[in-house]
Scaffold this motif. Structure first.
Motif, short mmCIF file in Angstrom:
data_model
loop_
_atom_site.label_atom_id
_atom_site.label_comp_id
_atom_site.label_asym_id
_atom_site.label_seq_id
_atom_site.Cartn_x
_atom_site.Cartn_y
_atom_site.Cartn_z
N UNK A 33 -1.97 -3.16 7.19
CA UNK A 33 -1.65 -1.74 7.28
C UNK A 33 -0.49 -1.30 6.38
N UNK A 34 0.30 -2.25 5.90
CA UNK A 34 1.42 -1.87 5.03
C UNK A 34 1.15 -2.20 3.55
N UNK A 35 -0.08 -2.58 3.23
CA UNK A 35 -0.44 -2.83 1.84
C UNK A 35 -0.39 -1.53 1.04
N UNK A 36 -0.19 -1.66 -0.26
CA UNK A 36 -0.19 -0.49 -1.13
C UNK A 36 -0.49 -0.91 -2.56
N UNK A 37 -0.78 0.07 -3.39
CA UNK A 37 -0.99 -0.18 -4.81
C UNK A 37 0.22 0.37 -5.57
N UNK A 38 0.62 -0.40 -6.58
CA UNK A 38 1.69 0.02 -7.47
C UNK A 38 1.06 0.28 -8.84
N UNK A 57 6.81 4.52 -12.30
CA UNK A 57 6.20 3.65 -11.29
C UNK A 57 5.75 4.50 -10.12
N UNK A 58 4.53 4.25 -9.67
CA UNK A 58 3.98 4.97 -8.52
C UNK A 58 3.57 3.93 -7.48
N UNK A 59 4.05 4.10 -6.25
CA UNK A 59 3.67 3.23 -5.15
C UNK A 59 2.99 4.08 -4.09
N UNK A 60 1.75 3.73 -3.77
CA UNK A 60 1.02 4.57 -2.83
C UNK A 60 0.12 3.75 -1.91
N UNK A 61 0.25 4.00 -0.63
CA UNK A 61 -0.64 3.40 0.36
C UNK A 61 -1.99 4.12 0.39
N UNK A 71 3.24 15.32 -18.87
CA UNK A 71 3.31 16.39 -17.85
C UNK A 71 2.34 16.12 -16.71
N UNK A 72 1.12 15.71 -17.04
CA UNK A 72 0.13 15.41 -16.00
C UNK A 72 0.52 14.14 -15.23
N UNK A 73 1.16 13.20 -15.92
CA UNK A 73 1.66 11.99 -15.25
C UNK A 73 2.71 12.36 -14.20
N UNK A 74 3.61 13.26 -14.54
CA UNK A 74 4.63 13.69 -13.57
C UNK A 74 3.99 14.37 -12.36
N UNK A 75 2.99 15.19 -12.60
CA UNK A 75 2.27 15.83 -11.48
C UNK A 75 1.58 14.79 -10.62
N UNK A 76 0.96 13.81 -11.27
CA UNK A 76 0.28 12.73 -10.56
C UNK A 76 1.28 11.95 -9.70
N UNK A 77 2.44 11.64 -10.28
CA UNK A 77 3.48 10.91 -9.55
C UNK A 77 3.99 11.73 -8.38
N UNK A 78 4.20 13.00 -8.58
CA UNK A 78 4.66 13.87 -7.49
C UNK A 78 3.64 13.90 -6.35
N UNK A 79 2.39 13.89 -6.72
CA UNK A 79 1.31 13.97 -5.74
C UNK A 79 1.13 12.67 -4.95
N UNK A 80 1.25 11.52 -5.62
CA UNK A 80 0.87 10.26 -4.98
C UNK A 80 2.00 9.28 -4.71
N UNK A 81 3.15 9.39 -5.37
CA UNK A 81 4.20 8.38 -5.21
C UNK A 81 4.85 8.49 -3.83
N UNK A 82 4.87 7.38 -3.11
CA UNK A 82 5.47 7.35 -1.78
C UNK A 82 6.76 6.52 -1.75
#
Length: 143
Positions: free
Chosen positions: A75-80, A89-93, A122-133
């Motif tokens: 349950x605590x696994x995630x993708x980086x 770097x984006x870390x998201x469960x 710019x799209x990378x920053x939006x993606x990171x904002x959306x998914x980075x935990x």
């Protein structure tokens, strides 16, 4: 006038519909194939996935599945997802149970990555904002 507006709306709908097309992504023989055309090279080693520009070792994206040091607890696994050239770097469960192919498709769909291997900052920053935990930053380890 009403017929002209209807015809214009119909033409615009046809144009937009033709331009919005899902890309078919396949992983085959160390190549990422998009719409039947080899587009990127990749290397997969267990829980690690590297994406390279085609016919080079110029790494674009590195994806790692992390078990968060709890092998039997899933349950605590995630993708980086690491963009080494952009220092992001984006870390998201949210991607925990998703395949590497799914993440590649998502990066292409959200236009973070184009078919030539360029990253849109710019799209990378939006993606990171959306998914980075920021999972590692909020994880407390007890010894």
């Amino acid at each position: 006038m009403k017929n002209l507006m209807y015809a214009l709306a119909l033409v615009l709908t046809a144009i937009v519909t033709n331009n919005v097309k899902a890309q078919e992504v396949k992983l085959k023989s160390d190549k990422i194939i998009v719409d039947d055309k080899p587009t990127f090279d990749y290397d997969k080693d267990g829980f690690e996935f590297h994406i390279y520009k085609l016919n080079t070792k110029d790494e674009i994206v590195y994806i790692q599945h992390s078990n968060n040091s709890t092998i039997s607890y899933l349950e605590d696994d995630y993708k980086k997802i690491i963009f080494p050239n952009n220092n992001v770097n984006i870390e998201s469960a949210l991607f925990r149970a998703r395949s590497f192919k799914y993440i590649v498709t998502l990066l292409l769909t959200e236009k973070v990555l184009d078919l030539e291997g360029n990253i849109d900052a710019e799209k990378l920053q939006k993606f990171a904002t959306k998914y980075n935990e920021n999972i590692t930053a909020r994880t407390v380890r007890l010894n």
